[in-house]
Design a protein around this motif. Structure first.
Motif, mmCIF file in Angstrom:
data_model
loop_
_atom_site.group_PDB
_atom_site.id
_atom_site.type_symbol
_atom_site.label_atom_id
_atom_site.label_comp_id
_atom_site.label_asym_id
_atom_site.label_seq_id
_atom_site.Cartn_x
_atom_site.Cartn_y
_atom_site.Cartn_z
ATOM 1 N N ALA A 46 31.915 71.268 44.768
ATOM 2 C CA ALA A 46 33.319 71.685 45.695
ATOM 3 C C ALA A 46 32.553 72.602 46.686
ATOM 4 O O ALA A 46 32.698 73.198 47.911
ATOM 5 C CB ALA A 46 33.983 72.307 44.947
ATOM 6 N N HIS A 47 31.773 73.288 46.121
ATOM 7 C CA HIS A 47 30.222 74.611 47.052
ATOM 8 C C HIS A 47 29.767 73.889 47.521
ATOM 9 O O HIS A 47 29.183 73.376 48.051
ATOM 10 C CB HIS A 47 29.261 75.140 46.222
ATOM 11 C CG HIS A 47 29.327 76.796 46.958
ATOM 12 N ND1 HIS A 47 30.165 77.663 47.535
ATOM 13 C CD2 HIS A 47 27.769 77.329 47.491
ATOM 14 C CE1 HIS A 47 29.583 78.402 48.374
ATOM 15 N NE2 HIS A 47 28.606 78.327 47.859
ATOM 16 N N PRO A 48 29.694 73.835 49.308
ATOM 17 C CA PRO A 48 29.160 73.767 50.486
ATOM 18 C C PRO A 48 27.554 73.822 50.261
ATOM 19 O O PRO A 48 26.922 72.785 50.906
ATOM 20 C CB PRO A 48 29.536 74.556 52.165
ATOM 21 C CG PRO A 48 30.021 75.364 51.644
ATOM 22 C CD PRO A 48 30.755 74.993 50.421
ATOM 23 N N GLY A 49 27.237 75.292 49.709
ATOM 24 C CA GLY A 49 25.800 75.339 49.739
ATOM 25 C C GLY A 49 25.089 74.780 48.703
ATOM 26 O O GLY A 49 25.697 74.012 47.344
ATOM 27 N N SER A 50 24.180 75.311 48.217
ATOM 28 C CA SER A 50 23.177 74.655 47.410
ATOM 29 C C SER A 50 23.596 75.873 45.894
ATOM 30 O O SER A 50 23.057 76.698 46.391
ATOM 31 C CB SER A 50 21.737 75.016 47.239
ATOM 32 O OG SER A 50 21.103 74.579 45.773
ATOM 33 N N VAL A 51 23.763 74.920 45.067
ATOM 34 C CA VAL A 51 24.133 75.816 43.532
ATOM 35 C C VAL A 51 23.191 75.540 42.650
ATOM 36 O O VAL A 51 23.274 74.456 41.979
ATOM 37 C CB VAL A 51 25.261 75.263 43.084
ATOM 38 C CG1 VAL A 51 25.986 76.203 41.703
ATOM 39 C CG2 VAL A 51 26.327 75.855 44.415
ATOM 40 N N ARG A 52 23.012 75.916 41.311
ATOM 41 C CA ARG A 52 22.117 75.937 40.770
ATOM 42 C C ARG A 52 22.733 76.473 39.021
ATOM 43 O O ARG A 52 22.966 77.155 39.039
ATOM 44 C CB ARG A 52 20.913 77.092 40.515
ATOM 45 C CG ARG A 52 19.807 76.872 39.058
ATOM 46 C CD ARG A 52 18.862 78.098 39.043
ATOM 47 N NE ARG A 52 18.034 78.051 38.194
ATOM 48 C CZ ARG A 52 16.432 77.943 38.106
ATOM 49 N NH1 ARG A 52 16.394 76.803 39.394
ATOM 50 N NH2 ARG A 52 15.946 77.334 36.608
ATOM 51 N N ILE A 53 22.361 74.846 38.761
ATOM 52 C CA ILE A 53 23.524 75.074 37.356
ATOM 53 C C ILE A 53 22.311 75.950 35.844
ATOM 54 O O ILE A 53 20.978 75.164 35.910
ATOM 55 C CB ILE A 53 23.909 73.804 36.664
ATOM 56 C CG1 ILE A 53 24.529 73.378 37.804
ATOM 57 C CG2 ILE A 53 24.628 74.038 35.482
ATOM 58 C CD1 ILE A 53 25.985 72.374 37.553
ATOM 59 N N ASN A 54 22.244 76.360 35.231
ATOM 60 C CA ASN A 54 21.734 77.449 34.128
ATOM 61 C C ASN A 54 22.018 76.627 33.252
ATOM 62 O O ASN A 54 23.565 77.560 32.787
ATOM 63 C CB ASN A 54 21.380 78.334 34.069
ATOM 64 C CG ASN A 54 20.700 79.381 35.634
ATOM 65 O OD1 ASN A 54 19.983 78.270 35.614
ATOM 66 N ND2 ASN A 54 20.804 79.887 35.998
ATOM 67 N N TYR A 55 21.366 75.717 32.009
ATOM 68 C CA TYR A 55 22.176 75.381 30.827
ATOM 69 C C TYR A 55 22.044 75.995 29.752
ATOM 70 O O TYR A 55 20.363 76.455 29.934
ATOM 71 C CB TYR A 55 21.605 74.043 30.511
ATOM 72 C CG TYR A 55 22.513 73.028 31.451
ATOM 73 C CD1 TYR A 55 21.944 72.095 31.645
ATOM 74 C CD2 TYR A 55 23.962 72.935 31.720
ATOM 75 C CE1 TYR A 55 22.276 71.196 33.201
ATOM 76 C CE2 TYR A 55 25.036 72.192 32.687
ATOM 77 C CZ TYR A 55 23.369 71.230 32.995
ATOM 78 O OH TYR A 55 24.384 70.856 34.254
ATOM 79 N N ARG A 56 22.517 77.356 28.722
ATOM 80 C CA ARG A 56 21.946 77.425 27.548
ATOM 81 C C ARG A 56 22.684 77.079 26.492
ATOM 82 O O ARG A 56 24.214 77.008 26.543
ATOM 83 C CB ARG A 56 22.559 79.433 28.388
ATOM 84 C CG ARG A 56 21.913 79.942 29.599
ATOM 85 C CD ARG A 56 20.904 80.057 29.475
ATOM 86 N NE ARG A 56 19.898 81.108 30.401
ATOM 87 C CZ ARG A 56 19.572 80.028 30.654
ATOM 88 N NH1 ARG A 56 19.180 78.831 31.413
ATOM 89 N NH2 ARG A 56 18.801 80.783 32.340
ATOM 90 N N ALA A 57 22.131 77.359 24.877
ATOM 91 C CA ALA A 57 22.467 76.926 23.847
ATOM 92 C C ALA A 57 23.137 78.057 23.877
ATOM 93 O O ALA A 57 22.954 79.754 24.008
ATOM 94 C CB ALA A 57 21.377 76.504 23.335
ATOM 95 N N THR A 58 24.505 78.149 23.098
ATOM 96 C CA THR A 58 24.958 79.615 22.148
ATOM 97 C C THR A 58 25.284 79.538 20.942
ATOM 98 O O THR A 58 25.509 78.255 20.500
ATOM 99 C CB THR A 58 26.018 79.800 22.857
ATOM 100 O OG1 THR A 58 27.021 80.723 22.871
ATOM 101 C CG2 THR A 58 27.410 78.090 22.953
ATOM 102 N N VAL A 59 25.858 80.687 20.179
ATOM 103 C CA VAL A 59 25.909 80.415 18.265
ATOM 104 C C VAL A 59 26.833 81.420 18.105
ATOM 105 O O VAL A 59 27.374 81.493 17.266
ATOM 106 C CB VAL A 59 24.261 80.989 17.911
ATOM 107 C CG1 VAL A 59 22.867 80.065 17.818
ATOM 108 C CG2 VAL A 59 23.966 82.290 18.399
ATOM 109 N N ASP A 60 27.172 82.081 19.401
ATOM 110 C CA ASP A 60 28.594 82.743 19.200
ATOM 111 C C ASP A 60 29.242 81.787 19.635
ATOM 112 O O ASP A 60 30.814 82.438 19.164
ATOM 113 C CB ASP A 60 28.353 83.694 21.023
ATOM 114 C CG ASP A 60 27.246 84.955 20.462
ATOM 115 O OD1 ASP A 60 26.748 85.065 19.174
ATOM 116 O OD2 ASP A 60 26.812 84.879 21.659
#
Length: 371
Positions: free
Chosen positions: A250-264
């Protein structure tokens, strides 16, 4: 109908109050102090502000006088907030709910609608959870809601109790929250061009605040069918990575997606909303994709307003504090994908996938698609 609404100045409560007033109800809103939000409600509809502490029995006794129904949405909401103040969470989410029910019972209130949460399902990886699925809360917040539900449904009094297990809400409200999954991801994409997803494979149910408000209106309109019932309020299930992909697109610019595992956060659950759809006159009008565009446009507008006022506030603060125009139920319906027969379903896809998002087939064919 005269309705007492607790949590009337909250993110969802404000939309519920507007919806009920549009439907012709007189709404009495209980809050700890007057504010611009209570003034806004008083200026836009049949609303009366009642000041007091939800934990005070005398306050509740006075607040319920003359009302036909109670919509109880006030709570310490969410896992992080409850974990930070566990004693307060129990006082508000459990003990105050018990006192409110007892006061309602003594006062002859006909109907109590309790705002619970789909977090009561906690971690459910074997199929799509329904209202008959055993609860499995994995947080204090979920535990408090289960305890309150059990108390309300076990009393056997003349008060008609309806429990609404709410999905994670999203969408624009006069009191914005940017800590909810959809809103948060849109905000991160818009403000930073970067989205961080903790536990991307996990599933969550979602519902727009307007559709939640419509669910409340539906059960109040047909109390006979809603008596002593639990309803999941869910319109879509998505993995967190799916929501992030839509928010980024939905954002017209470039978007970086960072995936992180979570234990919380151990929550992982898809939830069916079919019972509510099939039992009452409930026709949700929003999709997550529509809500993402709505929130994105709101954030851009808030940023523009902040810049116009000499840039004295960060965009995030402007988005939180600027009063968004009240989105009425009628406007929501005009923006929805409804047909004369109800909400338009998405095109068929392979089981367990999200249309238009590659690489989202989860290892859960046995879970089905749900809603």
């Amino acid at each position: 109908m005269r309705v007492l609404l607790t949590g009337a100045t909250g993110y969802t409560g404000l939309i519920v109050a507007s919806r009920l007033m549009e439907a012709g109800a007189h709404v009495r809103g209980l809050a700890s102090r007057p504010s611009e939000l209570t003034q806004m409600l008083e200026s836009t509809g049949d609303f009366t502000f009642h000041q007091g502490d939800l934990r005070d029995a005398q306050t509740l006794t006075e607040a319920v006088k003359g009302v036909d129904a109670i919509v109880h949405f006030a709570a310490i909401v969410g896992d992080p907030a409850s974990a930070r103040e566990p004693d307060l969470a129990r006082q508000v989410n459990v003990e105050a709910t018990k006192v409110l029910f007892d006061v309602a019972d003594r006062s002859g209130v006909n109907h109590l609608v309790f705002g619970s949460t789909c977090s009561v399902y906690g971690r459910h990886t074997r199929g799509v959870a329904t209202e008959t699925t055993p609860v499995n809360p994995v947080s204090l917040y979920g535990e408090t809601k289960v305890e309150a539900e059990n108390y309300l449904l076990d009393q056997g009094s003349d008060v008609n109790v309806t429990v609404l297990r709410l999905a994670t809400a999203y969408g624009v409200s006069p009191k914005m929250r940017l800590d909810l999954i959809v809103n948060q991801y849109v905000h991160e994409a818009t403000a930073r061009g970067e989205v961080t997803v903790m536990g991307p494979e996990a599933w969550r149910p979602h519902a727009h605040v307007q559709d939640i408000a419509q669910a409340v209106d539906s059960v109040l309109t047909d109390p006979g069918k809603a008596r002593q019932q639990i309803f999941n309020v869910v319109t879509e299930n998505m993995q967190l990575k799916q929501v992030a992909a839509l928010a980024s697109a939905a954002h017209p610019g470039s978007v970086r997606i960072n995936y992180r595992a979570t234990v919380d956060d151990r929550r992982d659950y898809a939830v069916s909303g079919d019972k509510l759809l099939n039992s009452l006159s409930y026709k949700p009008g929003w999709t997550v994709a529509q809500g993402i565009h709505e929130v994105h446009n709101h954030l851009i507008s808030a940023e523009s307003s902040a810049q116009a006022s000499s840039g004295s506030r960060p965009a995030a603060e402007a988005a939180q504090q600027d009063r968004a125009p009240r989105i009425s139920a009628s406007v929501a319906r005009s923006r929805s994908t409804t047909t004369p027969d109800g909400p338009r379903r998405r095109p068929p896809t392979a089981p367990g996938t999200a249309p238009g998002i590659p690489g989202t087939t989860p290892p859960r064919q046995q879970r089905g698609r749900g809603r």
